[in-house]
Design an enzyme around this catalytic site. Structure first.
Site, PDB file in Angstrom:
ATOM      1  N   GLU A  12      -7.334 -14.369  -7.436  1.00 62.87           N
ATOM      2  CA  GLU A  12      -5.944 -14.785  -7.605  1.00 62.87           C
ATOM      3  C   GLU A  12      -5.887 -16.243  -8.048  1.00 62.87           C
ATOM      4  O   GLU A  12      -5.123 -16.603  -8.954  1.00 62.87           O
ATOM      5  CB  GLU A  12      -5.187 -14.615  -6.283  1.00 62.87           C
ATOM      6  CG  GLU A  12      -5.084 -13.190  -5.816  1.00 62.87           C
ATOM      7  CD  GLU A  12      -4.659 -13.092  -4.371  1.00 62.87           C
ATOM      8  OE1 GLU A  12      -3.907 -12.150  -4.045  1.00 62.87           O
ATOM      9  OE2 GLU A  12      -5.069 -13.935  -3.553  1.00 62.87           O
ATOM     10  N   ASP A 192      -1.356  -2.305  -5.865  1.00 61.32           N
ATOM     11  CA  ASP A 192      -1.648  -0.936  -5.443  1.00 61.32           C
ATOM     12  C   ASP A 192      -0.474  -0.422  -4.615  1.00 61.32           C
ATOM     13  O   ASP A 192       0.387  -1.200  -4.190  1.00 61.32           O
ATOM     14  CB  ASP A 192      -2.942  -0.892  -4.620  1.00 61.32           C
ATOM     15  CG  ASP A 192      -2.870  -1.776  -3.387  1.00 61.32           C
ATOM     16  OD1 ASP A 192      -2.711  -1.237  -2.282  1.00 61.32           O
ATOM     17  OD2 ASP A 192      -2.961  -3.015  -3.518  1.00 61.32           O
TER      18      ASP A 192
END
Length: 227
Positions: A12, A192
């Site tokens: 990230e 997800d």
């Protein structure tokens, strides 16, 4: 304005790092950070680590040293009704694995409100300047478990029917900001969808094609702030 951006993982951080102009490495309490600019604002980018304790320790350390005017937690989250690729700007934050006993509500940390409130000015600015239809607003819940099963997401929904996404750091970052009176914002991209198919595979596949433009939402938001 001085802004701190926190991510949980190196993957990230590497994506968010692209929004900084001329980033330079530094350290705080022995932990690597990056300093740079985004528009007119001074930005400090750091990895806080996965989970509530890691996030809380790093958040408090950086706030203590830097006294930022805004902390932004960015990265990925599991979708609870949001599709992969959607961006959530949280307007509420809560724990999904905390109960302190009689006299408290499920999700409420001792001495804190049930819901932590991100900085309303940032939310309003996001609604003004982020026109993408894939930007959403709502509740994010956090706990020390990677949510992967239908049963886990169903339990969280039973406690918080309005939940939009789940992660492992946002609530602890929000709690530290609440305790230190530091404005904060949570901006997460759904990687997800727990309980809707094989979300661990979704999570792995997301990183193969993770579009950097999703994290540029943070840059657009920062560059439009005039706090």
């Amino acid at each position: 304005m001085k802004v701190v951006i926190l991510t949980a993982m190196d993957k990230e951080l590497s994506l968010v790092l692209n929004i900084l102009e001329n980033p330079k490495e530094d350290t705080i309490d022995g932990n690597k950070i990056y300093r740079g600019k985004s528009g007119i604002h001074e930005v400090i980018l750091a990895k806080c680590g996965i989970g509530k304790v890691n996030a809380a320790v790093k958040t408090f350390s950086i706030i203590s040293h830097e006294r930022p005017e805004l902390v932004i937690n960015s990265g990925v989250a599991g979708g609870a009704g949001l599709p992969v690729g959607a961006t959530l700007v949280a307007d509420k934050v809560a724990y999904d694995d905390v109960w302190c006993g009689t006299g408290t509500e499920f999700g409420q940390a001792d001495g804190c409100p049930l819901f932590f409130s991100p900085h309303q000015i940032v939310i309003d600015k996001a609604k003004e300047c982020l026109k993408d239809a894939n930007i959403h607003y709502g509740l994010i819940c956090s706990g020390d478990t990677f949510i992967s099963s239908p049963e886990e997401i169903a339990f969280i929904r039973s406690k918080f029917p309005q939940v939009k996404a789940v992660d492992m750091e946002s609530a602890s970052i929000a709690q530290v900001c609440f305790l230190t009176n530091t404005p904060f914002s949570i901006v997460r991209v759904v990687s997800d969808t727990p309980g809707e198919g094989e979300n661990i595979s979704q999570y792995k596949d997301f990183w193969k094609t993770a579009p950097e433009k999703t994290f540029e939402t943070v840059k657009a938001l920062i560059n439009n702030l005039d706090l």
